[in-house]
Motif scaffolding. Structure first.
Motif, PDB file in Angstrom:
ATOM      1  N   PHE A   4       0.876  -1.191   0.000  1.00 41.04           N
ATOM      2  CA  PHE A   4       0.000   0.000   0.000  1.00 41.04           C
ATOM      3  C   PHE A   4       0.898   1.222   0.000  1.00 41.04           C
ATOM      4  O   PHE A   4       2.103   1.122   0.277  1.00 41.04           O
ATOM      5  CB  PHE A   4      -0.905   0.004   1.252  1.00 41.04           C
ATOM      6  CG  PHE A   4      -0.142  -0.120   2.537  1.00 41.04           C
ATOM      7  CD1 PHE A   4       0.435   0.985   3.154  1.00 41.04           C
ATOM      8  CD2 PHE A   4       0.056  -1.377   3.122  1.00 41.04           C
ATOM      9  CE1 PHE A   4       1.178   0.848   4.324  1.00 41.04           C
ATOM     10  CE2 PHE A   4       0.805  -1.512   4.286  1.00 41.04           C
ATOM     11  CZ  PHE A   4       1.359  -0.404   4.893  1.00 41.04           C
ATOM     12  N   TYR A   6       1.801   4.710   1.813  1.00 39.83           N
ATOM     13  CA  TYR A   6       1.684   5.208   3.194  1.00 39.83           C
ATOM     14  C   TYR A   6       1.756   6.732   3.211  1.00 39.83           C
ATOM     15  O   TYR A   6       2.590   7.322   2.528  1.00 39.83           O
ATOM     16  CB  TYR A   6       2.827   4.617   4.024  1.00 39.83           C
ATOM     17  CG  TYR A   6       2.922   5.117   5.447  1.00 39.83           C
ATOM     18  CD1 TYR A   6       2.097   4.611   6.441  1.00 39.83           C
ATOM     19  CD2 TYR A   6       3.868   6.086   5.797  1.00 39.83           C
ATOM     20  CE1 TYR A   6       2.195   5.052   7.746  1.00 39.83           C
ATOM     21  CE2 TYR A   6       3.977   6.531   7.115  1.00 39.83           C
ATOM     22  CZ  TYR A   6       3.143   6.007   8.086  1.00 39.83           C
ATOM     23  OH  TYR A   6       3.251   6.443   9.381  1.00 39.83           O
ATOM     24  N   ARG A   8       1.612  10.148   5.980  1.00 36.63           N
ATOM     25  CA  ARG A   8       1.611  10.587   7.385  1.00 36.63           C
ATOM     26  C   ARG A   8       1.372  12.099   7.432  1.00 36.63           C
ATOM     27  O   ARG A   8       2.321  12.884   7.580  1.00 36.63           O
ATOM     28  CB  ARG A   8       2.941  10.220   8.056  1.00 36.63           C
ATOM     29  CG  ARG A   8       2.898  10.343   9.579  1.00 36.63           C
ATOM     30  CD  ARG A   8       4.190   9.813  10.186  1.00 36.63           C
ATOM     31  NE  ARG A   8       4.288  10.073  11.606  1.00 36.63           N
ATOM     32  CZ  ARG A   8       3.810   9.259  12.562  1.00 36.63           C
ATOM     33  NH1 ARG A   8       3.185   8.153  12.219  1.00 36.63           N
ATOM     34  NH2 ARG A   8       3.955   9.560  13.829  1.00 36.63           N
ATOM     35  N   LEU A  28      -5.372   5.012   9.473  1.00 40.76           N
ATOM     36  CA  LEU A  28      -4.699   4.142  10.441  1.00 40.76           C
ATOM     37  C   LEU A  28      -4.546   4.920  11.738  1.00 40.76           C
ATOM     38  O   LEU A  28      -4.006   6.022  11.749  1.00 40.76           O
ATOM     39  CB  LEU A  28      -3.315   3.747   9.899  1.00 40.76           C
ATOM     40  CG  LEU A  28      -2.384   2.970  10.837  1.00 40.76           C
ATOM     41  CD1 LEU A  28      -2.923   1.564  11.077  1.00 40.76           C
ATOM     42  CD2 LEU A  28      -0.970   2.892  10.253  1.00 40.76           C
ATOM     43  N   ALA A  29      -5.031   4.346  12.845  1.00 45.18           N
ATOM     44  CA  ALA A  29      -4.822   4.999  14.151  1.00 45.18           C
ATOM     45  C   ALA A  29      -3.749   4.186  14.875  1.00 45.18           C
ATOM     46  O   ALA A  29      -2.591   4.202  14.481  1.00 45.18           O
ATOM     47  CB  ALA A  29      -6.124   5.075  14.917  1.00 45.18           C
ATOM     48  N   LEU A  35      -4.073  -3.522  11.283  1.00 42.06           N
ATOM     49  CA  LEU A  35      -2.872  -4.208  10.783  1.00 42.06           C
ATOM     50  C   LEU A  35      -3.041  -5.724  10.854  1.00 42.06           C
ATOM     51  O   LEU A  35      -2.640  -6.443   9.935  1.00 42.06           O
ATOM     52  CB  LEU A  35      -1.621  -3.764  11.559  1.00 42.06           C
ATOM     53  CG  LEU A  35      -1.238  -2.287  11.357  1.00 42.06           C
ATOM     54  CD1 LEU A  35      -0.019  -1.933  12.201  1.00 42.06           C
ATOM     55  CD2 LEU A  35      -0.965  -1.976   9.892  1.00 42.06           C
ATOM     56  N   ASP A  50      -1.963   7.558   7.985  1.00 41.98           N
ATOM     57  CA  ASP A  50      -1.650   7.409   9.412  1.00 41.98           C
ATOM     58  C   ASP A  50      -2.001   8.696  10.161  1.00 41.98           C
ATOM     59  O   ASP A  50      -1.460   9.768   9.854  1.00 41.98           O
ATOM     60  CB  ASP A  50      -0.141   7.104   9.533  1.00 41.98           C
ATOM     61  CG  ASP A  50       0.280   6.787  10.956  1.00 41.98           C
ATOM     62  OD1 ASP A  50      -0.541   6.926  11.881  1.00 41.98           O
ATOM     63  OD2 ASP A  50       1.462   6.412  11.131  1.00 41.98           O
TER      64      ASP A  50
END
Lengths: 264, 155
Positions: A4, A6, A8, A28-29, A35, A50
């Motif tokens: 994937f 990513y 941030r 995403l936490a 995950l 994220d």
């Protein structure tokens, strides 16, 4: 786990635009469910955004009897917070009994609520305490937030920013743990609030829900014995290798009684 | 591939890895520190526990990219040369291990516990050790080791 892209982002606005630009992105936490799900290839998002780098989403504050917890605050931080322990000790205790120590150091309140596992603890907390879930778009009352099995009122790109809990007069959460996963086989949260007694049940059915029969009985007579006369319907109870419907229905009463006794 | 940089046991490290690389594989395969073990790979067993910014986490359930810029501690970073960390010494002297596979995770969890909770009693240790599984010992000597190690660490 499939590959994937990513991201941030440093702000909620950047997070929504990153998700908007993705084919099939996910936020995403703490990652303690997502995950694991991706490792099993039960989820394969094209992008992970994220939320861990967004400072605005962290932290705990208390004002006028309301505890507000930022979405990426970990369970360990909630459990250890003197503010939460002082205002709503039952909520600090709930956070301190989620999963195991390492999961509590990573998992977040926002992640838990957005995922809305049928046996998670926080969904029961927001229902019993009449919390308000604040997102980047609106405020959602707890009763409107929980919709079904892993289903919430959140839209695809909506981000929980914080959760506000009005402090009850007293409250207690009692959980009968599935000993391997430490999820609730059944958990019951009882709270005496300004609007009367609120009861929430998790682990028993497809999603956490209020217990209207228990609430009616406890509003009339707040005692463990009042729970005895309440009939818990078995029709919608979860059935799995750990517990049948009748057993779970009975556990709802047992946990409710223990919670009432702990409320004092 | 993203370049992921962090501090591991006080040393700056960097590697080009896929975004899906788990922290445990980053540490073992890219940095070459194989003391951190992969037991279950499903977040149950705790053999992969490391510290990220002073908190114990399961490195099989954390992406390496999530730890970008973080301060990471592994079992290799505990001892001071030949001198064992007090928690390692306590495990050795109390026979807190048999096959040793779970031990790195046990010790890292134990150090986190001792750093963050004072006056540990047996019940608290057992409760807080929920995320670490041992298939050999039956836990008695592990619990004894942690109590002893925490006392040696000043708790």
């Amino acid at each position: 786990m499939y590959g994937f892209d990513y991201h941030r982002p440093g702000s909620v606005a950047d997070a929504t635009s990153a998700l908007g630009g993705a084919d099939d992105g996910k936020y995403l936490a703490g990652g303690q469910t997502l995950l694991a799900t991706m490792k099993q290839r039960l989820a394969a998002p094209s992008d992970l955004v994220d939320l861990g780098g967004i400072a605005d989403l962290k932290g705990i504050s208390v004002s006028g009897g309301t505890v507000t917890i930022g979405a990426t605050t970990t369970h360990a931080e909630v459990a250890a917070s003197a503010d939460v322990q002082g205002a709503i000790p039952s909520l600090a205790a709930l956070a301190g009994d989620i999963g195991d120590r390492q999961v509590r150091n990573a998992g977040t309140i926002g992640g838990s609520l957005a995922n809305n596992d049928p046996a998670a603890d926080y969904p029961a907390a927001i229902l019993a305490l009449g919390a308000t879930v604040t997102t980047n778009k609106r405020e959602i009352a707890a009763d409107d937030f929980i919709k079904g099995l892993f289903e919430t009122a959140l839209e695809e790109d909506e981000i929980i920013t914080s959760v506000s809990f009005p402090a009850p007069t007293s409250g207690a959460y009692m959980k009968f743990k599935q000993p391997a996963s430490r999820f609730a086989l059944v958990g019951v949260y009882v709270a005496k609030t300004a609007d009367g007694v609120r009861v929430a049940v998790t682990g028993a059915t497809s999603h956490a829900h209020r217990g209207p029969r228990l609430e009616a009985a406890l509003n009339e007579n707040f005692s463990a014995s009042a729970v005895d006369g309440v009939e818990i319907p078995v029709d919608h109870m979860n059935v799995d290798i750990h517990a049948g419907a009748e057993y779970r229905a009975n556990l709802v009463k047992v946990m409710a009684k223990r919670a009432v006794e702990a409320c004092g | 591939m993203p370049t992921v940089s962090m501090t591991v046991n006080g040393k700056a490290v960097s590697a080009d890895v896929e975004a899906r690389t788990l922290l445990v594989h980053y540490i073992r395969d890219h940095i070459g520190l194989t003391g951190t073990h992969v037991g279950c790979d499903t977040s149950q067993c705790g053999a992969c526990v490391v510290h990220v910014n002073g908190k114990s986490v399961k490195s099989c359930s954390t992406l390496a990219v999530q730890a970008e810029g973080a301060d990471v501690a592994t079992i290799e970073g505990l001892a001071n040369g030949e001198e064992l960390h007090p928690m390692q010494a306590a495990f050795k002297e109390n026979h807190g291990l048999q096959c040793g596979f779970c031990t790195p995770g046990m010790v890292m969890s134990a150090v986190d516990l001792a750093n963050n909770m004072k006056n540990l009693d047996e019940a608290t240790i057992r409760e807080q050790l929920d995320g670490n599984i041992c298939r050999c010992t039956g836990y008695h000597n592990i619990v004894k080791s942690i109590k002893d190690g925490a006392e040696r660490m000043g708790g």
